[in-house]
Design a protein around this motif. Structure first.
Motif, mmCIF file in Angstrom:
data_model
loop_
_atom_site.group_PDB
_atom_site.id
_atom_site.type_symbol
_atom_site.label_atom_id
_atom_site.label_comp_id
_atom_site.label_asym_id
_atom_site.label_seq_id
_atom_site.Cartn_x
_atom_site.Cartn_y
_atom_site.Cartn_z
ATOM 1 N N LEU A 9 44.734 -2.387 -10.576
ATOM 2 C CA LEU A 9 43.876 -2.153 -11.809
ATOM 3 C C LEU A 9 43.795 -0.733 -11.984
ATOM 4 C CD1 LEU A 9 40.977 -4.563 -11.652
ATOM 5 C CD2 LEU A 9 43.064 -4.531 -13.434
ATOM 6 N N LEU A 10 43.585 0.029 -13.218
ATOM 7 C CA LEU A 10 43.494 1.134 -13.403
ATOM 8 C C LEU A 10 42.043 1.746 -13.077
ATOM 9 C CD1 LEU A 10 45.076 3.098 -16.598
ATOM 10 C CD2 LEU A 10 42.817 3.911 -15.473
ATOM 11 N N LEU A 11 41.853 2.022 -11.899
ATOM 12 C CA LEU A 11 40.344 2.456 -11.570
ATOM 13 C C LEU A 11 40.870 3.332 -10.395
ATOM 14 C CD1 LEU A 11 38.758 -0.943 -11.289
ATOM 15 C CD2 LEU A 11 38.274 0.840 -13.181
ATOM 16 N N PRO A 12 39.625 4.223 -10.246
ATOM 17 C CA PRO A 12 40.023 5.453 -9.138
ATOM 18 C C PRO A 12 39.594 4.499 -7.824
ATOM 19 C CG PRO A 12 38.177 5.996 -10.750
ATOM 20 C CD PRO A 12 38.665 4.724 -10.997
ATOM 21 N N GLU A 13 40.102 5.110 -6.726
ATOM 22 C CA GLU A 13 39.703 4.601 -5.283
ATOM 23 C C GLU A 13 38.171 4.288 -5.397
ATOM 24 O OE1 GLU A 13 41.747 3.882 -1.611
ATOM 25 O OE2 GLU A 13 42.508 4.673 -3.745
ATOM 26 N N GLY A 14 37.922 3.224 -4.631
ATOM 27 C CA GLY A 14 36.564 2.947 -4.187
ATOM 28 C C GLY A 14 35.688 2.237 -5.450
ATOM 29 N N VAL A 15 36.270 2.281 -6.556
ATOM 30 C CA VAL A 15 35.556 1.380 -7.751
ATOM 31 C C VAL A 15 35.909 0.045 -7.617
ATOM 32 C CG1 VAL A 15 34.965 1.279 -10.333
ATOM 33 C CG2 VAL A 15 35.477 3.497 -9.179
ATOM 34 N N PRO A 16 34.789 -0.976 -7.589
ATOM 35 C CA PRO A 16 35.295 -2.220 -7.565
ATOM 36 C C PRO A 16 36.040 -2.853 -8.605
ATOM 37 C CG PRO A 16 32.810 -1.936 -7.909
ATOM 38 C CD PRO A 16 33.511 -0.544 -7.657
ATOM 39 N N SER A 17 36.755 -3.737 -8.713
ATOM 40 C CA SER A 17 37.632 -4.176 -9.437
ATOM 41 C C SER A 17 36.864 -4.865 -10.605
ATOM 42 C CB SER A 17 39.142 -4.941 -9.111
ATOM 43 O OG SER A 17 38.281 -5.948 -8.441
ATOM 44 N N GLU A 18 35.767 -5.634 -10.070
ATOM 45 C CA GLU A 18 34.993 -6.381 -11.119
ATOM 46 C C GLU A 18 33.834 -5.256 -11.322
ATOM 47 O OE1 GLU A 18 34.851 -9.644 -12.349
ATOM 48 O OE2 GLU A 18 37.187 -9.773 -11.476
ATOM 49 N N ARG A 19 34.061 -4.911 -12.646
ATOM 50 C CA ARG A 19 32.719 -3.904 -12.988
ATOM 51 C C ARG A 19 32.061 -4.777 -14.075
ATOM 52 N NH1 ARG A 19 34.303 1.324 -15.578
ATOM 53 N NH2 ARG A 19 35.810 0.455 -16.772
ATOM 54 N N GLN A 20 30.713 -4.370 -13.801
ATOM 55 C CA GLN A 20 29.606 -5.086 -14.552
ATOM 56 C C GLN A 20 29.037 -4.219 -15.588
ATOM 57 O OE1 GLN A 20 27.912 -5.314 -10.958
ATOM 58 N NE2 GLN A 20 27.218 -7.292 -11.187
ATOM 59 N N TRP A 21 28.493 -4.818 -16.772
ATOM 60 C CA TRP A 21 27.972 -4.047 -17.798
ATOM 61 C C TRP A 21 26.495 -3.729 -17.259
ATOM 62 C CZ3 TRP A 21 30.244 -2.352 -21.940
ATOM 63 C CH2 TRP A 21 31.452 -3.020 -22.508
ATOM 64 N N ALA A 22 25.939 -2.451 -17.677
ATOM 65 C CA ALA A 22 24.726 -1.909 -17.271
ATOM 66 C C ALA A 22 24.480 -1.075 -18.544
ATOM 67 C CB ALA A 22 25.037 -0.833 -16.088
ATOM 68 N N ARG A 23 22.886 -0.882 -18.209
ATOM 69 C CA ARG A 23 22.017 -0.269 -19.255
ATOM 70 C C ARG A 23 21.966 1.131 -18.745
ATOM 71 N NH1 ARG A 23 19.710 -4.092 -22.646
ATOM 72 N NH2 ARG A 23 21.604 -4.868 -23.907
ATOM 73 N N PHE A 24 22.108 2.044 -19.408
ATOM 74 C CA PHE A 24 21.779 3.785 -18.954
ATOM 75 C C PHE A 24 20.741 4.024 -19.788
ATOM 76 C CE2 PHE A 24 25.981 2.855 -17.689
ATOM 77 C CZ PHE A 24 26.327 3.592 -16.413
ATOM 78 N N TYR A 25 19.574 4.343 -19.319
ATOM 79 C CA TYR A 25 18.248 4.737 -19.932
ATOM 80 C C TYR A 25 18.039 6.106 -19.748
ATOM 81 C CZ TYR A 25 17.047 -0.287 -19.939
ATOM 82 O OH TYR A 25 17.324 -1.725 -20.031
ATOM 83 N N VAL A 26 18.527 6.990 -20.692
ATOM 84 C CA VAL A 26 18.122 8.496 -20.681
ATOM 85 C C VAL A 26 16.654 8.714 -21.420
ATOM 86 C CG1 VAL A 26 18.775 10.820 -21.040
ATOM 87 C CG2 VAL A 26 20.371 8.902 -20.628
ATOM 88 N N LYS A 27 15.386 8.901 -20.644
ATOM 89 C CA LYS A 27 14.191 9.110 -21.283
ATOM 90 C C LYS A 27 13.982 10.761 -21.452
ATOM 91 C CE LYS A 27 11.676 5.191 -19.362
ATOM 92 N NZ LYS A 27 12.605 4.613 -18.161
ATOM 93 N N ILE A 28 13.818 10.929 -22.594
ATOM 94 C CA ILE A 28 13.550 12.265 -23.114
ATOM 95 C C ILE A 28 11.809 12.322 -23.394
ATOM 96 C CG2 ILE A 28 14.203 14.037 -24.669
ATOM 97 C CD1 ILE A 28 16.384 13.289 -23.307
ATOM 98 N N TYR A 29 11.127 13.253 -22.463
ATOM 99 C CA TYR A 29 9.764 13.291 -22.757
ATOM 100 C C TYR A 29 9.434 14.445 -23.826
ATOM 101 C CZ TYR A 29 9.808 9.733 -18.961
ATOM 102 O OH TYR A 29 10.140 8.928 -18.138
ATOM 103 N N ARG A 30 9.681 15.644 -22.929
ATOM 104 C CA ARG A 30 8.892 16.942 -23.697
ATOM 105 C C ARG A 30 9.994 17.949 -23.396
ATOM 106 N NH1 ARG A 30 4.641 15.637 -20.589
ATOM 107 N NH2 ARG A 30 4.435 16.977 -18.782
ATOM 108 N N ALA A 31 9.686 19.057 -24.170
ATOM 109 C CA ALA A 31 10.461 20.466 -23.661
ATOM 110 C C ALA A 31 9.283 21.449 -23.816
ATOM 111 C CB ALA A 31 11.555 20.647 -24.743
ATOM 112 N N GLU A 32 9.667 22.683 -23.389
ATOM 113 C CA GLU A 32 8.742 23.663 -23.491
ATOM 114 C C GLU A 32 9.573 25.113 -23.754
ATOM 115 O OE1 GLU A 32 6.844 24.469 -19.617
ATOM 116 O OE2 GLU A 32 5.995 22.871 -20.363
ATOM 117 N N GLY A 33 9.111 26.083 -23.946
ATOM 118 C CA GLY A 33 9.681 27.467 -24.149
ATOM 119 C C GLY A 33 10.869 27.470 -24.944
#
Length: 1995
Positions: free
Chosen positions: A412-436
């Motif tokens: 499979l076209l995957l780098p070394e060490g990545v399992p062949s069965e990849r699962q779906w995942a959710r990536f949550y990026v929370k943006i709270y606030r900024a300053e300056g």
């Protein structure tokens, strides 16, 4: 903070007189004292050692003191040891004692030691407080346990302790360092950490160590504990300078952000298992915004494309590696519709680039559907992806026959060490606030608004955009807010682990016209997760990330906008953003899951203030000790420096006041309060502790001129200071851990550089130093583990903090263990291998040290002029952060740092960025406000503080605004500038006119200008008088400021041009020291010169700084006056410093000049070569007519010269070529500098080696030699073969027949290869297969070696010796030893794959090199060297300047140097020609005529040249004036063309010796484009002792495919070689033996001619000797075998990037010898014409699709369709079997498929026009696969597809005997079942299954077919023709089909009953009801009017 302090006073009752040194060890950490010199009875050390400790002192712990006799030369001798258990100390806290030492035998000796020990604890439970260091991170006051006044802490006077806190010994590893006495030290960065007392405290001074340890240590490497001595090396600038100064960074230019060339090549080979019925798939390849499509393949689920795409980019590396490569399969796309997406696969370019060789080769990419993540795999694409940057060369794995890469799961076209069965995942990026945030609009508009609306708005409308895996998500826009609060999360759905490394988070300003970035932050997923078995999913925060970019003032056109996009190094703080990242793996089986991958944005709840940490008040202090080297452009205006941290301290554009009146926060985090502080407003100035007003910039000051380029600021004794208070979340722990790892890494790097330096300069004992380095590493790691595990429950610790800490501790622990283990394995012979392993440690450390969660922003120092920002330096806050624990402190905290300011952004690239804008000597300290009492302790002593003129309560702790130094020392600096070498060529002549400028403090001087040289020997002493330095004398001695040396090129017009820069440290002598050994006079050393990030030469110099005492200069060592009258008043380097010289003779072999280019449009006609070295030289004879003969008439000349004894100091030798024009004018053509003469030093041949064989004959054992073939000698191969095989068996057909009968064991279909069948290509393919096996074996051996290494490291716990480890690969190792060896083992191994592969017939082989031939044989420079001549300015390229375009020609010759006088023996040898000197037996260089025969086999992976992504290549060969253009034989639309051609050219050496083989692309209109070319220097090959004229074949035969090519027979070649080498022999003896130089070789003696007659011959014997020529003593070397070389094709327009490769070889035959035979025929094999006849007899169990219209029975109208892959348009259908009720169909139908087939490559060859507009046909090669499908015919709608099967004609499962036995397993388990090949079997009959995929993507059986396959050659087919279908000739009988089709016709009543009762019952009822209704309605309407009338009229 707890600490153990040991005060070592004296050692008494010593014996003898000498130097002593003590080593004090506690908890495994040793420290060395200074050296006590010439002491007799007693040694007074009087030194304090301090160990900060993290855990309580245990009563059982030991303290150990060892006293040594110190020796400069030998290793130190142990006098005795003192050991003590610290129980009493732990109880009482203090102890003084005097005790005796014990010797090695544990007996007490007279010598005694006096020490005092103190132990300080955290809680004050033990002993007294003796050091005012009590500034621990006290718990909050709430607990009530700690309630002291901060005040008293801050002022804390320190009592009586012997160490000043800033200078306490760095407790750890032996701090004894060597700062580089070897020749190569880039800098004298002395690192003696003497722990002196603090003079401010008024204690008695310690005895200063007047002797510099440095010098002593390094007289020989065997000094004190040699493991720990550091040789400062060329990279010595990396060594830590000392305890008061930190190392300067020599590389000036930011490396990132500059665009580079990249080429991405993608080959889409085929797709398999695509989900969907009967599709027409197209593959789309998309990188960034570029899209390319393959052609469409019709109705197939496994299309074969083999199409090649190339994308070219010119972008910065960061941008490149973040681009996403997206492969998608689209179904039925055409011009009108975009098609439907089947599935996609995404990865980023960085993932590919980080693979080995930067490529994935023949891997399967798994497709998934982005709109439906529950669906699973949608199919696979097999592809190659390669990313080539400039200068990368890609090794293409050799394309052999398509091997079994069909194992999709395993590839499979995957780098070394990545399992062949990849699962779906959710990536949550929370943006709270900024300053300056900065202003992003002009204030004019705002003022207008304010006038109208009356409200003040913030001038920025921010939103956050996150990019990940090619998708973007945005938060909402917060209108007008400098402190926006979003509280939103952006959700990405992506496979996990993702193949995209970085997430890009960007704050943008929303604008009506266009949105611009405010700041960018990249989150690297590798840094926030860990994939180990104890790893964790990506997680981050909630944490603040700091964003940097352009300066904050708002301009409409920001020239540095790129910086805000994240390219290049930010030059100012932009904002900080609170984010967190989390990942959740999805369970795709659950029902309520959202199945699309669209990006979602959702609100999230707010997080508490304290979640990111408790807010603390930080204090930053800085002092400017010196500002020099200010660029002259800004020198005329007053200058000030501003220091900022975040927005604090930024007065011009820092504070954007939020308009909304916010409530004031108590903890001063609010920027409003801060802004007032900065504006010096007075309202809340006096807080509880008297709050400080920050002073963030120095007062304006006008620069003073230093010299014509630079100015300096006249600070003199008054040094301005700045200080800033700021408030940040307290996340110091993160920085502390980083700092600890960085320090370990720095130490490791320094040590590794040392080891490399020792190896490079061939000094003794590199292994000892490496052991020392590993020792340091393991102690450092264990120290980290003890220190890091603190503050674990502090506020604001995130999950990532905890997980990272765990994994860092695990990593560091294992690294420490491995280092310990490795240390025991470092032996002299393994140093280099282990060095590689330790380099991996270094990379791991650097990776771990990089903290992904920010805390305190970086500090910026800006130089301001005229209120504008000019230049800056950026200092990471962690580098200056203070901690009580030494290891955690930043490396520049409380140290003087030399900072070089540079221009911001793009201005800083290239030459503009190299000139220093200003050099600052800076002191910085950053820490918690409550810890600030020590902030001045690291400054050079001797100052008084000047405070701001303000009084107030409790202000005794106000920091100073300036320091006044009342201590001033006067010095004289002597710079001994000896020479420089390998400088950068700055003039168009290819040379420079260099001079050096030396800067020290505020002074500068220049050397003289030497014209036209790259290797100037200035030999000049520069004296700087009266240099005033401020501070204490003793400190200046150990810590002098650095010297900057800049080298310039003098131009007659305009200002001098910068060449490069280096740093140095002078050796200092105080006025009370003696000027003499060992420190003085100093030695010359090499300093590496840098230009930007590239090295630009070396400087050989020495620097000494001499204090001028009361007596003035009279005390200084005298300077001899100028000795050289010609040079005027220039002082030479004094005698003690310049090197010792010896007499050498240099002989020069002048051979000739080649390829000289025109100079100023005139051709070079009468060139001459001048050789110069150290002022002496020799000129060659003049070449009278370069065109006629470019060789020299006199071959050897010599000259004598005085050179340094030390080889490393040898000056370069310059080769210059001048053209002698008329009237005595000379013009420089080009020059070359030979930097190292080492390879030309002559060493007399070892006399013993000549006659080691004279004792007796040595029989060379041939059994081990795999080259001797089966027919050469008796070799047992395997049981089935005959025992004795005669010579050249294959020629003899009768024997072959017999043999065939004998071999019962083998499969009977195997044909023995027929001799007539074999051709050159058989030999070639067999060789390639061997090459593949060798490469595999080498890889296996390498992997095994690595595994072994790991096992060794792992076995360390157990007592396994490495030798006992299982040797898995001993076989493979042997294999890889000899290129050919695996050949013989073939027969034996054939069993493995015998079902799939025919047993390999034995074929003679040649050697396929997968690189150029010359790279295997040292460029054929065995005696004739080629020197490139350069001219013209060098260009500044990124890392490697490609100087090819500067080459103006080549000089061929050689050098030989030796010390005089030479021993007599050499000159007395027989036949010694004194004219030739050391160059005996060299051929004459008269012109000769040569026949050059060039064979071009094939080209691979050519760069496409046409728009269609293909090329039409043909070959052009140039040699001198002759050119062969093979244009008419171009190969249409092919990127892997097979040329198979030979070309003969007659050439005359030396005029025509450079052969160019180019591949051009044929174009119908316009000129043809060059794809790439390769150049071969034939002359060096021709004259080489490796005999590269004609390769030596593995066997001698006189006819057939392996015919001997050379006009000289082996015996003649051997005789000639023996004569030339003055060898005895060859003597042929009986019994197949030959004797050469007392070695006996054996071989066969018979040969067979064409007619099969046997003759006696000596050729086999001679050939055996030639193939073992390297075993002959003295003259032996490997002779070049018969071979094919693979050469990269390059295109001058795309330098450094390979455009494809060409396989070829060259034979050369001198014309004065007999002419060679005709060229061997290597023309490509013609495909053979075959005819495949497929008879479809029957089908069975076909699924039934239709319901009968009348009777409702299930049935199908079956027909079968078939075609050969690649020929879909020629598909053939059977007739239709109508109305099959059981799925049975009878056809008796014949398909006939004619095709062309290449046996060797197992491919069908198709030639067809690509489109109607194509000019000519394109040839495709396609695997031979037969596709059969079963369909259901429909009259009106489209036919329904039911199922299919694809048979690979080379390997397909045998058909089942009956339909019952035929099952789907025949397809499912294809791998396990035995397979057959139609090309062997010719005729096969059986049942095969049809399959299709159901809705759930599972295979299901949809039918079975009985078919017969019959393969015939075209000739056979002509003899017995057949008809298609059931036609004549040879017709098949009609099938017997039941007449079910017209059933209803025969029994109408039954049909009608069925129609009425079953099928249409309800329909009929409905119709009847409807009719009734209608009738009623009609009657109603009909009768209604009459009725109404009746009613109305009342009738």
């Amino acid at each position: 903070m707890m600490a153990l302090v040991v005060h070592l006073k004296t050692v008494d009752y010593l014996r003898g007189k000498g130097d002593r040194i003590a080593k004090v060890t506690f908890r495994g950490l040793s420290s060395f004292s200074r050296i006590a010199e010439n002491c007799e009875e007693a040694a007074h050390f009087n030194e304090t050692f301090r160990w900060p400790i993290a855990s309580k002192l245990d009563g059982n712990e030991m303290l150990e003191i060892q006293v040594y006799n110190y020796s400069k030369v030998f290793s130190n001798r142990l006098v005795g040891t003192f050991r003590m258990v610290l129980q009493k100390v732990a109880e009482e806290g203090q102890l003084e004692l005097t005790d005796t030492l014990i010797d090695d035998n544990n007996t007490s000796i007279k010598t005694s030691v006096s020490i005092e020990i103190r132990y300080q604890t955290m809680d004050g439970t033990v002993g007294v407080w003796s050091d005012g260091e009590f500034c621990c991170d006290a718990p909050d006051d709430r607990d009530g346990t700690f309630a002291f006044e901060t005040d008293s802490l801050l002022s804390g006077q320190s009592h009586g302790s012997g160490t000043s806190p800033g200078r306490s010994l760095h407790g750890s590893i032996p701090t004894f360092r060597k700062a580089g006495k070897g020749v190569f030290s880039a800098m004298k960065l002395g690192k003696i950490k003497s722990s002196r007392d603090d003079h401010k405290k008024g204690d008695e001074p310690a005895v200063l160590d007047m002797e510099d340890l440095d010098r002593k240590a390094m007289r020989l490497a065997g000094a004190l504990d040699p493991d720990t001595i550091s040789l400062a090396s060329v990279t010595a600038v990396t060594t830590n300078v000392s305890n008061k100064r930190s190392k300067p960074d020599i590389k000036m230019e930011p490396s990132s952000g500059r665009p580079v060339d990249y080429q991405i090549s993608i080959t889409v080979i085929e797709a398999r298992q695509l989900v969907g019925l009967n599709m027409d798939p197209v593959v789309c390849v998309e990188i960034g915004d570029d899209k390319k499509y393959t052609s469409m393949k019709e109705s197939t689920n496994c299309p074969y494309y083999n199409e090649y795409f190339v994308f070219d980019f010119h972008v910065p590396p960061d941008v490149m590696f973040d681009k996403i490569i997206k492969l998608s399969v689209i179904h039925s796309k055409n011009l009108l519709r975009s098609g439907t997406l089947v599935g996609t696969f995404k990865l980023d370019v960085g993932t590919v680039y980080s693979q080995a060789e930067h490529q994935f080769y023949h891997k399967w990419a798994m497709l998934s559907d982005p709109d439906d993540i529950t669906a699973g795999c949608k199919g696979y694409i097999k592809c190659d992806i390669a990313v080539v940057g400039k200068g990368d060369n890609i090794k293409t794995p050799h394309k052999a026959n398509e091997t079994d890469e069909d194992d999709i799961e395993g590839n499979l076209l995957l780098p070394e060490g990545v399992p062949s069965e990849r699962q779906w995942a959710r990536f949550y990026v929370k943006i709270y606030r900024a300053e300056g945030l900065p202003k992003m609009n002009t204030s004019i508009m705002a003022n207008v608004k304010k006038a109208f609306i009356g409200e003040n708005r913030d001038l920025v409308d921010p939103y956050v955009q996150v990019q990940f895996a090619g998708q973007k998500g945005k938060t909402s826009v917060q209108k007008s807010s400098y402190e926006p609060i979003w509280n939103e999360q952006i959700v990405f759905t992506e496979m996990f682990p993702p193949l995209c490394k970085r997430m890009k988070v960007q704050i943008r300003d929303s604008d009506k016209v266009n949105d611009v970035a405010i700041g960018t932050h990249f989150i690297d997923l590798r840094k926030i997760s860990n994939d180990g078995d104890k790893g964790f999913l990506p997680t981050l925060g909630p944490a603040w990330v700091n964003m940097y970019g352009s300066t904050r003032q708002y301009t409409l056109m920001d020239e540095h906008q790129d910086l805000n996009e994240g390219l290049g190094e930010g030059v100012s703080f932009r904002a900080r953003l609170l984010v967190s990242v989390a990942v959740e793996i999805l369970d795709t089986t659950s029902t309520e899951i959202m199945s699309s991958t669209e990006v979602q944005v959702e609100p999230v709840s707010n997080i508490s203030e304290s979640a990111t940490g408790k807010i603390e008040e930080f204090f930053l202090f800085g002092s400017f000790l010196e500002a020099t080297m200010i660029d002259r452009k800004i020198g005329d205006k007053a200058i000030s420096f501003e220091v900022t941290i975040g927005n604090y301290g930024n007065q011009i554009d820092g504070v954007s006041k939020p308009s909304s009146a916010k409530k004031k926060k108590k903890d001063g985090e609010n920027e409003e309060e801060e802004s007032e502080l900065i504006q010096n407003s007075s309202e809340d100035e006096a807080d509880e502790e008297g709050d400080l007003v920050s002073v963030s910039s120095t007062p304006l000051m006008k620069p003073v001129i230093t010299d014509r380029n630079y100015f300096h600021l006249p600070y003199f004794e008054k040094k301005p200071c700045i200080y800033i208070k700021s408030w940040w979340q307290d996340q110091r722990r993160r920085l502390y851990n980083s700092n600890m790892m960085d320090k370990i890494a720095d130490k490791l790097e320094e040590g590794l550089n040392d080891v490399q330096e020792i190896i490079k300069t061939e000094k003794a004992f590199p292994e000892r130093r490496l052991r020392g380095v590993l020792e340091e590493l393991s102690t450092g790691c264990s120290r980290f583990v003890t220190l890091a595990n603190k503050d674990v429950n502090q506020a604001g610790r995130t999950k990532l903090d905890r997980e990272r800490l765990k994994s860092c501790m695990r990593e560091m622990d294992s690294m420490g263990q491995q280092a310990k283990q490795l240390r025991t394995q470092v032996k002299k012979n393994t140093v280099r291998d282990k060095l590689k392993l330790v380099h991996n440690f270094l990379q791991r450390l650097r990776f771990l040290a990089d903290e992904p969660q920010h805390s305190i922003p970086d500090v910026f120092i800006w130089m301001m002029s005229n209120n504008k920002r000019i230049a800056y330096a950026r200092i990471p806050s962690k580098d200056i952060l203070y901690s009580i624990v030494d290891e955690e402190t930043g490396k520049d905290c409380g140290k003087v740092k030399a900072a070089f300011l540079r221009l911001p952004g793009k201005k800083g690239f290239g030459p503009a960025g190299w000139t220093v804008q200003a050099k600052l000597e800076m002191y910085l300290w950053l820490g918690l406000n409550k810890q600030r009492k020590d902030f001045l302790s690291g400054l050079p002593n001797g100052f008084e503080e000047t405070k701001a003129a303000r009084t107030g309560p409790g202000l005794q702790s106000v920091p100073p605004i300036s320091l006044v130094y009342n201590m001033k020392q006067v010095f004289q600096l002597r710079a001994h500038m000896y020479q420089a070498r390998s400088l950068f060529a700055a003039d168009s002549s290819g040379l420079s006119d260099p001079f050096a400028r030396v800067f020290f403090s505020t002074h500068s001087q220049v050397t003289e200008v030497l014209s036209e040289t790259l290797c100037p020997t200035w030999d000049q002493l520069l004296v700087f008088d009266d240099v005033e330095l401020y501070g204490e004398a003793s400190e200046l001695r150990d810590d002098p400021p650095i010297i900057v040396v800049e080298i310039y090129d003098q131009d007659t017009v305009g200002k001098a041009e910068f060449i490069g820069r280096t740093f140095a440290k002078p050796i200092t002598k105080m006025c009370d020291e003696h000027y003499g050994p060992p420190r003085f006079p100093p030695q010359l050393e090499y300093y590496q010169i840098y230009r930007g990030n590239c090295t630009a030469g070396d400087l050989l110099a020495a620097f000494e700084l001499l204090q001028i005492g009361q007596a003035g200069r009279a005390d200084l060592p005298p300077i001899e006056g100028p000795t050289d009258s010609e040079r005027g008043p220039i002082l030479p380097v004094p005698l003690g410093i310049r090197p010792v010289l010896s007499r050498y003779r240099i002989e020069v072999l002048f051979w000739g000049l080649r390829d000289l280019k025109r100079i100023n449009l005139a051709q070079v006609d009468r060139p001459r070569v001048d050789i110069e070295c150290a002022g002496r030289g020799v000129q060659s004879a003049l070449i009278q007519n370069y065109k006629k003969n470019p060789n020299f008439s006199t071959l050897v000349k010599w000259f004598e010269v005085d050179l340094p004894e030390n080889e490393l100091l040898h000056p370069p030798l310059n080769i210059r070529v001048v053209d002698c024009r008329a009237f005595g004018r000379y013009i420089l053509v080009g020059s070359h500098a030979v930097t190292s003469l080492r390879r030309f030093i002559y060493s007399a041949p070892d006399k013993t080696s000549n006659n080691w064989a004279s004792a007796g004959d040595i029989i060379v054992n041939m059994d081990t030699d795999p080259l001797v073939r089966k027919m050469d000698t008796v070799v047992k191969l395997d049981a089935t073969s005959d025992a004795v095989v005669k010579v050249d068996m294959e020629e003899n057909d009768k024997e072959k027949k017999k043999k065939k009968k004998k071999k019962k064991g083998e499969v009977e279909e195997e044909d023995e290869t027929d001799e007539s069948m074999l051709d050159w290509w058989s030999k070639y393919f067999a060789s390639i297969e061997t090459l593949m096996e060798i490469l595999k074996a080498q890889e296996a051996a390498q992997a095994e070696a690595e595994e072994r290494e790991d096992l060794e490291i792992a076995a360390e716990g157990a007592d396994i010796k490495p030798d006992d480890l299982p040797m898995k690969g001993s076989k493979t190792k042997e294999k890889s030893k000899d290129k050919k060896s695996s050949k013989d083992k073939k027969k034996g191994h054939a069993g493995d794959g015998s079902e799939k592969r025919p047993v390999k017939p034995k074929v003679d082989e040649l050697l396929v090199y997968n690189k150029e031939l010359e790279s295997e044989y040292g460029n054929f420079e065995d005696w004739l060297h080629t020197f490139n001549l350069y001219r013209g300015k060098a260009v500044d390229d990124d890392e490697h300047a490609l100087d090819d375009d500067r080459i103006v020609g080549r000089f061929k010759g050689s050098l030989c140097m030796y010390k005089l006088p030479l021993s007599e023996e050499i000159t007395r040898e027989a036949g010694f020609d004194p004219n030739m000197g050391m160059f005996q037996s060299i051929p004459h260089n008269d012109p000769i005529n040569v026949l050059v025969r060039v064979y071009v086999v094939r080209a691979t992976d050519l760069h496409p040249a046409d728009i269609n992504g293909k090329a039409d290549p043909y070959i052009v060969i140039k040699l001198g004036k002759s050119e062969v253009r093979d244009k008419e034989n171009y190969i249409s639309k092919q990127l892997n063309p097979v040329f198979g051609k030979s070309f003969d050219i007659e050439a005359k050496f030396p005029m025509e010796s450079m052969l160019t083989v180019s591949v051009y692309d044929w174009d119908l209109v316009g000129t043809d484009d060059l794809i790439g070319e390769t150049k071969i220097d034939l002359e060096n090959r021709y004259y080489s002792k490796y005999r590269a004229t004609c390769g030596i074949a593995s066997n001698y035969s006189v006819h057939g495919y392996n015919v001997w090519r050379d006009p000289m027979k082996p015996s003649q070649i051997l005789a000639k070689l023996c004569k030339e080498g003055k060898l005895d022999g060859p003597h042929y003896g009986p019994g197949g033996r030959v004797n050469v130089a007392n070695r006996i070789f054996q071989g066969p003696t018979e040969i067979e001619d064409e007619n099969g007659l046997k003759k006696q011959t000596e050729e086999h014997l001679a050939l055996t000797v030639l193939r073992h020529w390297e075993e002959i003593p003295r003259v032996g070397c490997k002779l070049i075998p018969e071979h094919v070389e693979t050469r990269p094709l390059l295109n001058p327009d795309k330098p450094g990037i390979e455009q494809g490769r060409i396989e070829m070889w060259v034979d050369m035959f001198p014309m004065d010898m007999p002419a060679p035979g005709p060229a061997i025929d290597i023309s490509p094999r013609k495909p053979k014409r075959y005819e495949l006849r497929v008879i479809i007899w029957n089908t069975d169990e076909v699924i039934l699709e239709d319901d009968d219209y009348f009777t409702g029975e299930k049935s199908s109208d079956i027909f079968v369709r078939g075609w050969l892959k690649g020929q879909q348009e020629d598909k053939q259908d059977t007739d239709v079997h109508y109305h099959s009720l059981t799925g049975e169909g009878n056809f008796n139908w014949r398909f006939v498929f004619p095709f062309d087939y290449l046996m060797a490559e197992e491919k069908i060859v198709i030639s067809k026009k690509e489109s109607m507009f194509s000019w000519d046909e394109t040839e495709y090669k396609i695997p031979a696969r037969l596709t059969m499908q079963v369909w259901d015919a429909d009259h009106f709608s489209a036919d329904d597809f039911l199922g299919a099967i694809e048979l690979d004609l080379n390997r397909f499962p045998r058909g089942a005997k009956t339909a019952k036995q035929c099952s789907i397993d025949m397809i499912r388990n294809e791998q396990e079942l035995p397979t057959i090949s139609i090309f062997k079997q010719k005729r096969v009959k059986g049942w095969w299954p049809f399959v299709a995929r159901d809705e759930n993507d599972e295979m299901e059986l949809t039918g079975k077919v009985e078919a017969e396959l019959h393969l015939m050659t075209a000739e056979e087919a002509e003899k017995s023709p057949v008809g298609l279908g059931r036609n004549e000739p040879d017709p098949l009988e009609k099938p017997n089909r039941p007449d079910t089709t017209f059933l209803w016709f025969l029994s109408p009543l039954k049909a009608i009953r069925y129609l009425v009762c079953n099928r249409y019952k309800w329909l009929i009822i409905k119709i009847v009801l409807a009719l009734l209704l209608l009738i009623m309605l009609g009657l109603f309407l009909y009768s209604m009017p009459g009725y109404l009338v009746k009613k109305l009229l009342g009738a």
